[in-house]
Design a protein around this motif. Structure first.
Motif, PDB file in Angstrom:
ATOM      1  N   ARG A 188       0.884  -1.179   0.000  1.00  0.00           N
ATOM      2  CA  ARG A 188       0.000   0.000   0.000  1.00  0.00           C
ATOM      3  C   ARG A 188       0.914   1.220   0.000  1.00  0.00           C
ATOM      4  N   TYR A 189       0.691   2.109  -0.968  1.00  0.00           N
ATOM      5  CA  TYR A 189       1.623   3.213  -1.199  1.00  0.00           C
ATOM      6  C   TYR A 189       0.861   4.406  -1.762  1.00  0.00           C
ATOM      7  N   SER A 190       1.282   5.601  -1.382  1.00  0.00           N
ATOM      8  CA  SER A 190       0.687   6.826  -1.907  1.00  0.00           C
ATOM      9  C   SER A 190       1.364   7.162  -3.232  1.00  0.00           C
ATOM     10  N   ASP A 214       4.178  16.004 -13.296  1.00  0.00           N
ATOM     11  CA  ASP A 214       4.413  16.991 -14.358  1.00  0.00           C
ATOM     12  C   ASP A 214       3.680  18.302 -14.082  1.00  0.00           C
ATOM     13  N   GLN A 215       2.593  18.245 -13.299  1.00  0.00           N
ATOM     14  CA  GLN A 215       1.836  19.437 -12.923  1.00  0.00           C
ATOM     15  C   GLN A 215       2.413  20.108 -11.672  1.00  0.00           C
ATOM     16  N   GLY A 216       3.500  19.532 -11.125  1.00  0.00           N
ATOM     17  CA  GLY A 216       4.149  20.115  -9.958  1.00  0.00           C
ATOM     18  C   GLY A 216       3.729  19.525  -8.624  1.00  0.00           C
ATOM     19  N   ARG A 217       2.862  18.536  -8.632  1.00  0.00           N
ATOM     20  CA  ARG A 217       2.456  17.910  -7.369  1.00  0.00           C
ATOM     21  C   ARG A 217       3.620  17.102  -6.804  1.00  0.00           C
ATOM     22  N   GLU A 218       3.673  17.010  -5.481  1.00  0.00           N
ATOM     23  CA  GLU A 218       4.718  16.240  -4.821  1.00  0.00           C
ATOM     24  C   GLU A 218       4.152  15.091  -4.001  1.00  0.00           C
ATOM     25  N   GLU A 219       2.832  15.056  -3.835  1.00  0.00           N
ATOM     26  CA  GLU A 219       2.179  14.023  -3.036  1.00  0.00           C
ATOM     27  C   GLU A 219       1.132  13.311  -3.872  1.00  0.00           C
ATOM     28  N   GLY A 220       0.989  12.004  -3.644  1.00  0.00           N
ATOM     29  CA  GLY A 220      -0.063  11.247  -4.299  1.00  0.00           C
ATOM     30  C   GLY A 220      -1.418  11.627  -3.734  1.00  0.00           C
ATOM     31  N   VAL A 221      -2.468  11.465  -4.523  1.00  0.00           N
ATOM     32  CA  VAL A 221      -3.814  11.828  -4.103  1.00  0.00           C
ATOM     33  C   VAL A 221      -4.420  10.778  -3.181  1.00  0.00           C
ATOM     34  N   LYS A 222      -4.115   9.480  -3.456  1.00  0.00           N
ATOM     35  CA  LYS A 222      -4.670   8.436  -2.599  1.00  0.00           C
ATOM     36  C   LYS A 222      -3.706   7.263  -2.489  1.00  0.00           C
ATOM     37  N   ASP A 223      -3.906   6.508  -1.412  1.00  0.00           N
ATOM     38  CA  ASP A 223      -3.122   5.293  -1.214  1.00  0.00           C
ATOM     39  C   ASP A 223      -3.718   4.210  -2.098  1.00  0.00           C
ATOM     40  N   ARG A 224      -2.843   3.377  -2.673  1.00  0.00           N
ATOM     41  CA  ARG A 224      -3.310   2.321  -3.564  1.00  0.00           C
ATOM     42  C   ARG A 224      -2.364   1.141  -3.497  1.00  0.00           C
ATOM     43  N   ASP A 261       5.942   7.653   1.985  1.00  0.00           N
ATOM     44  CA  ASP A 261       4.676   7.404   1.289  1.00  0.00           C
ATOM     45  C   ASP A 261       4.207   5.959   1.367  1.00  0.00           C
ATOM     46  N   LEU A 262       4.951   5.127   2.094  1.00  0.00           N
ATOM     47  CA  LEU A 262       4.515   3.764   2.355  1.00  0.00           C
ATOM     48  C   LEU A 262       3.388   3.851   3.378  1.00  0.00           C
ATOM     49  N   CYS A 263       2.307   3.120   3.168  1.00  0.00           N
ATOM     50  CA  CYS A 263       1.118   3.247   4.016  1.00  0.00           C
ATOM     51  C   CYS A 263       0.760   1.913   4.647  1.00  0.00           C
ATOM     52  N   THR A 264       0.255   1.979   5.857  1.00  0.00           N
ATOM     53  CA  THR A 264      -0.178   0.757   6.527  1.00  0.00           C
ATOM     54  C   THR A 264      -1.546   0.331   5.991  1.00  0.00           C
ATOM     55  N   LEU A 265      -1.797  -0.966   6.050  1.00  0.00           N
ATOM     56  CA  LEU A 265      -3.093  -1.499   5.645  1.00  0.00           C
ATOM     57  C   LEU A 265      -4.087  -1.246   6.773  1.00  0.00           C
ATOM     58  N   PRO A 266      -5.286  -0.800   6.449  1.00  0.00           N
ATOM     59  CA  PRO A 266      -6.286  -0.555   7.495  1.00  0.00           C
ATOM     60  C   PRO A 266      -6.540  -1.801   8.326  1.00  0.00           C
ATOM     61  N   GLY A 267      -6.473  -1.628   9.657  1.00  0.00           N
ATOM     62  CA  GLY A 267      -6.778  -2.716  10.576  1.00  0.00           C
ATOM     63  C   GLY A 267      -5.718  -3.797  10.684  1.00  0.00           C
ATOM     64  N   MET A 268      -4.507  -3.539  10.161  1.00  0.00           N
ATOM     65  CA  MET A 268      -3.483  -4.593  10.150  1.00  0.00           C
ATOM     66  C   MET A 268      -2.263  -4.265  11.010  1.00  0.00           C
ATOM     67  N   GLY A 269      -2.337  -3.277  11.860  1.00  0.00           N
ATOM     68  CA  GLY A 269      -1.199  -2.961  12.712  1.00  0.00           C
ATOM     69  C   GLY A 269      -0.363  -1.829  12.142  1.00  0.00           C
TER      70      GLY A 269
END
Length: 146
Positions: free
Chosen positions: A14-16, A24-34, A101-109
């Motif tokens: 799971r990663y943002s 390319d539009q100048g964003r530095e953060e992902g919009v959602k975790d996937r 930007d590494l994200c934890t899985l919901p409900g998994m610690g």
């Protein structure tokens, strides 16, 4: 102290993810975790790893050469939803593991970011197609920094 999984190729995490068009539009953060598939992990100095991840999306690609559909049985084994999904092979994020930007899985610690592994033969197809696209031109890499 975090105990993130070892970044092994074929592992789905799971990663943002930051899409190339967003970077390319100048964003530095992902919009959602996937979910994202680790396609390569390379040792670097000073002993860390640089990881390359491919995004997994529900959006059907316009150009089918840019993605590989994720088999439904694999999605279910990984604990993903039942909707059709594709692994995009036309772009990737590159970052130092584990990175912010590494994200934890919901409900998994607090340190669980891994869904599981792609089947080896399926992963080989993804890896080989990604590498082949890179040899043909721009691999679409987005370098993420802290």
């Amino acid at each position: 102290m975090s105990h993130w999984p070892d970044p092994v190729p074929g592992l789905v995490i799971r990663y943002s993810y930051l899409w190339r068009r967003e970077a390319d539009q100048g964003r530095e953060e992902g919009v959602k975790d996937r979910p994202c598939a680790i396609v390569a992990a390379v040792k670097n100095d000073p002993g860390g790893k640089t990881v390359y991840v491919l995004p997994i999306t529900h959006s059907m690609p316009i150009d089918h050469s840019e993605a590989i559909e994720l088999p439904q049985q694999t999605k279910l084994r990984l604990g993903l939803d039942g909707e059709r999904s594709w692994v995009i092979i036309s772009e990737a994020n590159m970052f130092s593991w584990p990175g912010p930007d590494l994200c934890t899985l919901p409900g998994m610690g607090p340190d669980s970011a891994a869904y599981g592994f792609l089947p080896p033969r399926f992963f080989k197809i993804i890896r080989d197609r990604f590498v082949e696209r890179g040899h043909q031109g721009d691999p679409g890499l987005v370098t993420r920094t802290e």
